[in-house]
Design an enzyme around this catalytic site. Structure first.
Site, PDB file in Angstrom:
ATOM      1  N   ASP A   1      -7.957 -11.354  -6.809  1.00  0.00           N
ATOM      2  CA  ASP A   1      -6.856 -10.891  -7.649  1.00  0.00           C
ATOM      3  C   ASP A   1      -5.498 -11.277  -7.076  1.00  0.00           C
ATOM      4  O   ASP A   1      -4.573 -11.601  -7.818  1.00  0.00           O
ATOM      5  CB  ASP A   1      -6.929  -9.368  -7.833  1.00  0.00           C
ATOM      6  CG  ASP A   1      -7.940  -8.958  -8.895  1.00  0.00           C
ATOM      7  OD1 ASP A   1      -8.228  -9.770  -9.794  1.00  0.00           O
ATOM      8  OD2 ASP A   1      -8.441  -7.821  -8.833  1.00  0.00           O
TER       9      ASP A   1
ATOM     10  N   ASP B   1       7.304   9.986  -1.703  1.00  0.00           N
ATOM     11  CA  ASP B   1       6.920   8.804  -0.938  1.00  0.00           C
ATOM     12  C   ASP B   1       7.557   7.532  -1.473  1.00  0.00           C
ATOM     13  O   ASP B   1       7.614   6.516  -0.774  1.00  0.00           O
ATOM     14  CB  ASP B   1       5.398   8.638  -0.949  1.00  0.00           C
ATOM     15  CG  ASP B   1       4.713   9.626  -0.025  1.00  0.00           C
ATOM     16  OD1 ASP B   1       5.418  10.339   0.710  1.00  0.00           O
ATOM     17  OD2 ASP B   1       3.469   9.697  -0.039  1.00  0.00           O
TER      18      ASP B   1
END
Length: 267
Positions: free
Chosen positions: A36, A127
Protein backbone atom coordinates in the site's frame (compact mmCIF):
# COMPACT_ATOMS: atom_id res chain seq x y z
CA UNK A 1 -8.22 -8.39 -17.90
CA UNK A 2 -9.57 -4.95 -17.07
CA UNK A 3 -6.78 -3.18 -19.02
CA UNK A 4 -4.58 -4.29 -21.90
CA UNK A 5 -1.88 -1.61 -22.21
CA UNK A 6 0.09 -0.53 -19.13
CA UNK A 7 3.26 1.25 -18.13
CA UNK A 8 5.42 -0.71 -15.70
CA UNK A 9 9.01 -0.79 -14.52
CA UNK A 10 11.46 -3.40 -13.26
CA UNK A 11 11.01 -7.19 -13.26
CA UNK A 12 7.21 -6.92 -13.06
CA UNK A 13 7.17 -5.46 -16.58
CA UNK A 14 8.44 -8.75 -18.04
CA UNK A 15 5.96 -10.72 -15.94
CA UNK A 16 3.13 -8.59 -17.31
CA UNK A 17 4.32 -9.17 -20.88
CA UNK A 18 4.30 -12.90 -20.29
CA UNK A 19 0.72 -12.57 -19.00
CA UNK A 20 -0.40 -10.93 -22.23
CA UNK A 21 -0.23 -7.23 -21.34
CA UNK A 22 1.27 -4.73 -23.75
CA UNK A 23 3.82 -2.79 -21.71
CA UNK A 24 4.65 0.68 -23.03
CA UNK A 25 6.15 3.68 -21.28
CA UNK A 26 3.47 5.97 -22.70
CA UNK A 27 0.50 3.75 -21.76
CA UNK A 28 -2.45 5.48 -20.13
CA UNK A 29 -2.41 3.24 -17.03
CA UNK A 30 0.52 2.97 -14.60
CA UNK A 31 1.02 -0.38 -12.86
CA UNK A 32 2.56 -0.11 -9.39
CA UNK A 33 3.93 -3.33 -7.92
CA UNK A 34 4.25 -3.43 -4.15
CA UNK A 35 2.48 -2.71 -0.90
CA UNK A 36 0.00 0.00 0.00
CA UNK A 37 2.80 2.46 0.77
CA UNK A 38 4.07 2.08 -2.82
CA UNK A 39 0.60 2.61 -4.29
CA UNK A 40 0.03 5.66 -2.06
CA UNK A 41 3.33 7.13 -3.24
CA UNK A 42 2.29 6.68 -6.86
CA UNK A 43 -1.08 8.31 -6.19
CA UNK A 44 0.70 11.33 -4.71
CA UNK A 45 2.93 11.70 -7.76
CA UNK A 46 1.27 10.11 -10.81
CA UNK A 47 -1.30 11.84 -13.02
CA UNK A 48 -2.18 8.67 -14.94
CA UNK A 49 -4.64 6.12 -13.48
CA UNK A 50 -2.79 3.84 -11.05
CA UNK A 51 -3.36 0.09 -10.95
CA UNK A 52 -1.87 -1.53 -7.87
CA UNK A 53 -0.53 -5.10 -7.96
CA UNK A 54 0.78 -6.73 -4.80
CA UNK A 55 3.47 -9.43 -4.45
CA UNK A 56 2.24 -13.03 -4.13
CA UNK A 57 0.55 -13.62 -0.78
CA UNK A 58 0.68 -9.96 0.27
CA UNK A 59 -2.62 -8.31 1.15
CA UNK A 60 -2.74 -4.71 -0.08
CA UNK A 61 -5.98 -2.78 0.34
CA UNK A 62 -5.28 -0.58 -2.69
CA UNK A 63 -4.25 -3.39 -5.08
CA UNK A 64 -6.71 -5.01 -7.48
CA UNK A 65 -5.01 -8.40 -6.93
CA UNK A 66 -1.67 -9.99 -6.30
CA UNK A 67 0.38 -10.59 -9.42
CA UNK A 68 -0.77 -14.22 -9.70
CA UNK A 69 -4.45 -13.24 -9.71
CA UNK A 70 -4.23 -10.23 -12.02
CA UNK A 71 -5.22 -12.18 -15.13
CA UNK A 72 -8.56 -13.06 -13.50
CA UNK A 73 -9.53 -9.42 -12.88
CA UNK A 74 -12.07 -8.75 -15.63
CA UNK A 75 -13.56 -5.42 -14.59
CA UNK A 76 -12.09 -2.34 -12.92
CA UNK A 77 -13.67 0.91 -11.86
CA UNK A 78 -11.97 4.30 -11.73
CA UNK A 79 -12.00 6.01 -8.34
CA UNK A 80 -11.21 9.72 -8.17
CA UNK A 81 -8.94 10.26 -5.18
CA UNK A 82 -8.47 13.76 -3.70
CA UNK A 83 -4.83 14.70 -3.32
CA UNK A 84 -4.38 16.81 -0.18
CA UNK A 85 -1.76 19.51 0.23
CA UNK A 86 -0.58 20.77 3.62
CA UNK A 87 1.14 24.12 3.31
CA UNK A 88 2.80 26.68 5.56
CA UNK A 89 5.72 29.09 5.33
CA UNK A 90 8.20 26.19 5.49
CA UNK A 91 6.89 24.30 2.46
CA UNK A 92 4.26 21.86 1.27
CA UNK A 93 3.59 18.12 1.44
CA UNK A 94 1.00 15.92 -0.27
CA UNK A 95 -1.18 13.04 0.87
CA UNK A 96 -4.03 10.90 -0.47
CA UNK A 97 -5.01 9.19 2.80
CA UNK A 98 -4.55 11.85 5.46
CA UNK A 99 -2.52 14.73 6.79
CA UNK A 100 -1.82 14.39 10.53
CA UNK A 101 -0.55 16.87 13.09
CA UNK A 102 1.44 15.20 15.88
CA UNK A 103 4.15 15.97 18.37
CA UNK A 104 7.57 14.49 17.63
CA UNK A 105 7.31 12.24 20.70
CA UNK A 106 4.32 9.89 21.27
CA UNK A 107 1.75 10.44 24.03
CA UNK A 108 2.48 14.17 24.32
CA UNK A 109 -0.49 16.55 24.40
CA UNK A 110 -1.01 19.02 21.56
CA UNK A 111 -3.17 22.11 21.95
CA UNK A 112 -4.58 23.45 18.69
CA UNK A 113 -7.48 25.17 16.92
CA UNK A 114 -9.12 24.07 13.66
CA UNK A 115 -10.90 26.49 11.32
CA UNK A 116 -12.74 25.68 8.08
CA UNK A 117 -12.93 28.32 5.36
CA UNK A 118 -11.86 30.91 7.92
CA UNK A 119 -14.53 30.06 10.53
CA UNK A 120 -13.45 28.35 13.80
CA UNK A 121 -14.58 24.70 13.96
CA UNK A 122 -13.23 23.56 17.33
CA UNK A 123 -10.24 23.80 19.64
CA UNK A 124 -8.82 20.81 21.43
CA UNK A 125 -6.14 19.28 23.59
CA UNK A 126 -5.16 15.75 22.62
CA UNK A 127 -2.66 13.62 20.74
CA UNK A 128 -3.23 15.52 17.49
CA UNK A 129 -5.63 15.86 14.58
CA UNK A 130 -6.16 14.31 11.14
CA UNK A 131 -7.59 15.67 7.91
CA UNK A 132 -8.57 12.63 5.84
CA UNK A 133 -9.99 11.85 2.41
CA UNK A 134 -12.65 9.20 1.75
CA UNK A 135 -9.82 6.84 0.76
CA UNK A 136 -8.13 7.50 4.10
CA UNK A 137 -11.34 7.09 6.07
CA UNK A 138 -10.64 3.37 6.53
CA UNK A 139 -7.01 3.94 7.52
CA UNK A 140 -5.69 6.02 10.42
CA UNK A 141 -8.86 8.16 10.59
CA UNK A 142 -11.10 5.19 11.38
CA UNK A 143 -8.66 3.96 14.02
CA UNK A 144 -8.96 7.40 15.64
CA UNK A 145 -12.76 7.18 15.72
CA UNK A 146 -13.73 8.76 12.40
CA UNK A 147 -16.56 7.43 10.19
CA UNK A 148 -16.10 5.28 7.12
CA UNK A 149 -16.86 7.31 4.01
CA UNK A 150 -17.84 6.00 0.58
CA UNK A 151 -15.13 6.70 -1.96
CA UNK A 152 -17.35 8.74 -4.28
CA UNK A 153 -18.47 11.14 -1.51
CA UNK A 154 -17.42 14.75 -2.09
CA UNK A 155 -16.25 15.32 1.48
CA UNK A 156 -13.26 15.37 3.82
CA UNK A 157 -13.19 14.53 7.50
CA UNK A 158 -11.43 16.24 10.40
CA UNK A 159 -10.72 13.76 13.20
CA UNK A 160 -9.27 14.69 16.61
CA UNK A 161 -6.97 11.98 18.01
CA UNK A 162 -7.57 11.02 21.65
CA UNK A 163 -9.31 14.29 22.44
CA UNK A 164 -9.08 15.25 26.11
CA UNK A 165 -12.03 17.61 25.54
CA UNK A 166 -14.12 14.89 23.84
CA UNK A 167 -14.27 16.67 20.51
CA UNK A 168 -16.01 14.72 17.76
CA UNK A 169 -15.04 14.11 14.11
CA UNK A 170 -16.46 16.52 11.54
CA UNK A 171 -17.36 15.81 7.91
CA UNK A 172 -16.87 18.88 5.72
CA UNK A 173 -17.29 19.74 2.01
CA UNK A 174 -14.51 18.51 -0.26
CA UNK A 175 -13.42 21.96 -1.39
CA UNK A 176 -13.07 23.32 2.14
CA UNK A 177 -9.79 24.80 3.31
CA UNK A 178 -8.83 23.51 6.76
CA UNK A 179 -6.62 25.78 8.82
CA UNK A 180 -4.70 24.48 11.85
CA UNK A 181 -3.93 27.45 14.08
CA UNK A 182 -2.00 28.11 17.25
CA UNK A 183 -0.83 24.53 17.76
CA UNK A 184 1.44 24.18 20.78
CA UNK A 185 3.20 21.36 22.58
CA UNK A 186 6.24 20.79 24.76
CA UNK A 187 7.69 18.83 21.82
CA UNK A 188 8.29 19.88 18.22
CA UNK A 189 5.22 19.54 16.01
CA UNK A 190 5.12 17.84 12.62
CA UNK A 191 2.65 17.47 9.78
CA UNK A 192 2.77 13.94 8.38
CA UNK A 193 1.25 12.93 5.06
CA UNK A 194 0.29 9.28 4.56
CA UNK A 195 2.65 8.27 7.34
CA UNK A 196 5.72 9.21 5.30
CA UNK A 197 5.79 12.81 4.00
CA UNK A 198 6.88 15.26 6.75
CA UNK A 199 6.72 19.03 7.19
CA UNK A 200 7.57 20.94 10.36
CA UNK A 201 4.50 22.75 11.72
CA UNK A 202 4.24 26.51 11.59
CA UNK A 203 1.12 28.49 12.39
CA UNK A 204 -0.96 28.94 10.37
CA UNK A 205 -1.00 25.76 8.25
CA UNK A 206 -3.59 25.12 5.56
CA UNK A 207 -4.81 21.70 4.34
CA UNK A 208 -6.82 21.59 1.12
CA UNK A 209 -7.51 19.52 -2.00
CA UNK A 210 -4.78 20.44 -4.47
CA UNK A 211 -5.63 18.01 -7.28
CA UNK A 212 -6.99 14.52 -7.95
CA UNK A 213 -5.42 11.14 -8.59
CA UNK A 214 -7.14 8.13 -10.18
CA UNK A 215 -7.03 4.65 -8.67
CA UNK A 216 -8.24 1.52 -10.44
CA UNK A 217 -10.04 -0.92 -8.16
CA UNK A 218 -12.27 -3.93 -8.57
CA UNK A 219 -15.97 -3.22 -8.09
CA UNK A 220 -15.82 -5.11 -4.79
CA UNK A 221 -12.99 -2.90 -3.54
CA UNK A 222 -14.52 0.41 -4.62
CA UNK A 223 -16.59 0.99 -1.46
CA UNK A 224 -13.70 1.34 1.01
CA UNK A 225 -15.32 -1.19 3.34
CA UNK A 226 -13.49 -2.97 6.14
CA UNK A 227 -14.69 -6.55 6.39
CA UNK A 228 -13.39 -7.61 9.79
CA UNK A 229 -14.70 -5.96 12.98
CA UNK A 230 -11.23 -5.51 14.46
CA UNK A 231 -10.40 -3.18 17.37
CA UNK A 232 -9.28 0.32 16.29
CA UNK A 233 -5.80 -0.08 17.77
CA UNK A 234 -5.27 -3.35 15.89
CA UNK A 235 -6.51 -1.79 12.65
CA UNK A 236 -4.07 1.06 13.11
CA UNK A 237 -1.10 -1.28 13.69
CA UNK A 238 -2.17 -3.42 10.73
CA UNK A 239 -2.36 -0.39 8.45
CA UNK A 240 1.03 0.98 9.53
CA UNK A 241 2.69 -2.36 8.85
CA UNK A 242 0.91 -2.71 5.50
CA UNK A 243 2.09 0.74 4.39
CA UNK A 244 5.62 0.68 5.84
CA UNK A 245 6.62 -2.98 5.93
CA UNK A 246 8.36 -4.81 8.80
CA UNK A 247 8.84 -2.73 11.96
CA UNK A 248 9.60 -3.45 15.60
CA UNK A 249 6.94 -2.95 18.27
CA UNK A 250 8.84 0.10 19.54
CA UNK A 251 8.92 1.64 16.05
CA UNK A 252 5.18 1.06 15.59
CA UNK A 253 4.52 2.67 18.99
CA UNK A 254 6.56 5.73 18.01
CA UNK A 255 4.77 6.16 14.68
CA UNK A 256 1.26 5.45 15.96
CA UNK A 257 1.35 7.17 19.35
CA UNK A 258 -0.01 3.99 20.97
CA UNK A 259 1.43 2.64 24.19
CA UNK A 260 4.01 -0.10 23.72
CA UNK A 261 1.93 -2.69 25.55
CA UNK A 262 -1.05 -1.89 23.27
CA UNK A 263 1.13 -2.41 20.18
CA UNK A 264 2.46 -5.71 21.52
CA UNK A 265 -1.09 -6.90 22.25
CA UNK A 266 -2.19 -5.93 18.73
CA UNK A 267 0.76 -7.77 17.19
Amino acid sequence: MCVREVAAEGPVAEVLRQMGFEVRSDALVKVVYGRDRDILKALREEDRPVLGVSPPGVEARLAVADVRGLRAVRRCVKVRVPRLAAENELGRIYAVNEVALFASRPAVFVKYTVAVDGAPLFNDVGDGVLVATPLGSTAYAMSAGGPRIMLHAEVLEVVPVNSALRRHPHVIPLRSVVEIREAKSVEELWLIGDGSEKLRYRSPTWVYVDSFATLLLTEKGSTAEVHAPLPPSLLLVKRILAERGPMSAAEVAQVSGLKLRTVRYAL
